[in-house]
Design an enzyme around this catalytic site. Sequence first.
Site, PDB file in Angstrom:
ATOM      1  N   VAL A  66     -41.643 -85.910  20.537  1.00 28.20           N
ATOM      2  CA  VAL A  66     -40.884 -86.885  21.316  1.00 28.20           C
ATOM      3  C   VAL A  66     -39.414 -86.791  20.934  1.00 28.20           C
ATOM      4  O   VAL A  66     -39.079 -86.752  19.744  1.00 28.20           O
ATOM      5  CB  VAL A  66     -41.406 -88.323  21.081  1.00 28.20           C
ATOM      6  CG1 VAL A  66     -40.646 -89.305  21.970  1.00 28.20           C
ATOM      7  CG2 VAL A  66     -42.899 -88.407  21.376  1.00 28.20           C
ATOM      8  N   ASP A 102     -57.606 -96.067  23.696  1.00 26.30           N
ATOM      9  CA  ASP A 102     -57.025 -95.763  22.383  1.00 26.30           C
ATOM     10  C   ASP A 102     -56.059 -96.875  21.972  1.00 26.30           C
ATOM     11  O   ASP A 102     -54.944 -96.607  21.520  1.00 26.30           O
ATOM     12  CB  ASP A 102     -56.307 -94.414  22.423  1.00 26.30           C
ATOM     13  CG  ASP A 102     -56.023 -93.880  21.014  1.00 26.30           C
ATOM     14  OD1 ASP A 102     -56.638 -94.394  20.054  1.00 26.30           O
ATOM     15  OD2 ASP A 102     -55.189 -92.968  20.871  1.00 26.30           O
ATOM     16  N   GLY A 108     -39.935 -88.284  16.969  1.00 26.38           N
ATOM     17  CA  GLY A 108     -41.334 -88.466  16.601  1.00 26.38           C
ATOM     18  C   GLY A 108     -42.154 -87.247  16.953  1.00 26.38           C
ATOM     19  O   GLY A 108     -41.720 -86.349  17.682  1.00 26.38           O
ATOM     20  N   LYS A 116     -41.337 -86.719  26.144  1.00 20.10           N
ATOM     21  CA  LYS A 116     -42.497 -86.252  25.377  1.00 20.10           C
ATOM     22  C   LYS A 116     -42.821 -84.836  25.855  1.00 20.10           C
ATOM     23  O   LYS A 116     -43.139 -84.623  27.029  1.00 20.10           O
ATOM     24  CB  LYS A 116     -43.689 -87.183  25.582  1.00 20.10           C
ATOM     25  CG  LYS A 116     -44.933 -86.728  24.841  1.00 20.10           C
ATOM     26  CD  LYS A 116     -46.109 -87.668  25.077  1.00 20.10           C
ATOM     27  CE  LYS A 116     -45.978 -88.937  24.261  1.00 20.10           C
ATOM     28  NZ  LYS A 116     -47.228 -89.728  24.282  1.00 20.10           N
TER      29      LYS A 116
END
Length: 729
Positions: free
Chosen positions: A26, A135, A19, A41
């Site tokens: 990631v 978020d 990702g 990450k």
Amino acid sequence: MLSTGTFLQDRYEILEKIGSGGMSDVYRAKCHKLNRLVAIKVLKEEFSSDASFVEKFKMEAQAAARLSHPNIVSVYDVVDEGNLHYIVMELVEGITLKSYIAKKGALGTKEAIGIALQMAQGIEAAHENGIIHRDIKPQNIIISMDGKVKVTDFGIARAASSQTMSATAMGSVHYISPEQARGGYCDTRSDIYSFGITLYEMVTGRVPFEGDNTVTVALAHLEEPIRLPSEINPEVPVSLEKIILKCTEKKAEYRYSSMGEVIRDLRRALIEPDGDFVEAVPRADATAKTVTISSEELSQIRQGSRNRRAEEENQPEIGRKVVPEGSPSEEEPSGEPEESLPERTGKKRPRREREEPPRNEDVSPQLERLLTGLGIFVAVIFVVGVILVLVRVGGIFNLGSGGRESQSQESMEETEETDGEEDGTMVRMPSVTGLTMDEAEDRLAEYNLIPEWEEVYDDTAQKDTVISQDPAEGEAVERYSRVKLTASLGSDQMDLAALGVMEMTEDEAKDFFAQNRITASFQHQYDDVVEAGKIISCDPTTVAAGGTVTVVVSDGPEQAMTVMPDLLNQTEEDAVALLTDAGLEAGRVTYDNSSTVEKGSIMGQEVPKGTAIMRGSSVGYTVSAGPASGEGQRYVGAINTTFDPSSLIGPGSGSVELRILIRLMQVVDGETQYTPLMPATTINGSTLVPVSFSNIEGAPGVDTGEVQIVNADTQEVIRSYTVQFFPLG
């Protein structure tokens, strides 16, 4: 970008990129030290030299590392290795909630609530640790392969402090709260708003506000009313819709105050989907209109102010200066009643601001200054005269007697107090300790004193009784001044038995303890007297708010389990003996023809062998009646597979129970015929059910059939499998 096979810290091997986000990539990696898969990450290379991006990246790690909860992605490590900055996290195999909604569209009520409950529990854990996510959106919610829901990406999270007031970082605009959109103060209720928008998307398949650009969407969050979810999806129940609307109120004070309240209502919505139990926060009355005062009314108000001032100046008993007759400032009394003392309106009295007396516009400034100067001069002469008299009477100038000097000073002080009492400005504080609050206020009113209340819990004094006062009894205090009184709220210890806790169910007790801020741990045990689900005992039996209590819940009388014996090919007499030895009873007996099982022997049983079953249960079985007349052969089939209920229920399957039965369906001579294979049994929605039968005997001459898994409550066929039958003999 890291390439496959790269090792970080000689420990983490990069396997593949899975990702990418705005500021990081990631990767799936393997930790060779602990032999497990992890997600790493990594901050993108173009941001590694920017101190602000690095700080923001570390802020995510610090925020998430403080949290440990089943519904939050765990952080294992955070590393700075030269210009390489990365976080090592738990690897969750699954899809984001956003992808799941895009794949399925609007989710069912039970499934949406099941996912929302797990989300809310993770967010609540963050709030309890002082972290505001800021978020919350479906892209940051991951649903694992086993149905677990986890909250991730604390990239713009902040500690719940004054920092949240000036923070400019904003979450995705489609889920942003109004206060974030305007750059205002953010707290836990901002996450509740974003949670409500996410829940809205789950049940409708779309976000409530869309636009051509981010500014349009942000303004919609600030100004436009949210469209009712039931207008888009009529299957959304009343309770869930009201929960969504309360979460997404424009003003934070009208939303839920905590995620705990949201969780409580979501759980209740599962049981009462059409219940009207969501409590709205009362609104302030903003309907009153502004009234314009005319010039004539303003003149009357000014005239009334002058008249009241004249009345007050003519009251010598409250210590005001009396204006001599004939002075230019004297006015006729207006006849209006004297302004009364403040009324006793409640337990806590607000401090009353001293107002400036209205200026008399009819008196010339020169004359006013002359009178003021004359008053000061007269006052100075009077004070000097009083001091000289006191000095002469007390013998202060007698230097040979120190005792007389001390007595003179005391006499001066007493005289001053006496003078104050004589002119009506001072009173002695009465004793009100031990009186009720109403009695104390009445007593103080006799002395023209105003109480200022403070209330505290006290185990020794009755409720609404005065337990202390300041000033003490007998002290001189100024008339019309405020005195501090402390009253008892009574004992904060709650008698659980007297409050009916012992008659509550476990769920009712949980709600009671949550409302009274009591931490309760629940234990279960069998009890022959107390009904299952009711409270057996509480320890301790009296507890205060904020305390801890252990609650024992009844599971009803203990009912031991046993194992179902194998009855096949046994004689009926032996089968009954086996059931008796296992603590079971013979149930319904049926007879059927069979060319393979000897007449009088058992050829089928309702409960498969080896199944755990409650002692005392009745079990039916089928006895062979031998081959039917003219029967030449039997037809036999088999099946060996597994049924996964979660494939039908979805991610919330772990919280759902289902009663199923398994049967064989064949069409014989144009009529449907059913043969039971497994009786009705309750299973968990995440349990794998084995569908394995090696010797299914079908109807003679029929070479196909269906093994059906049926919802025992609704008789709906959930899953069916085709079985071939082959002739034997």
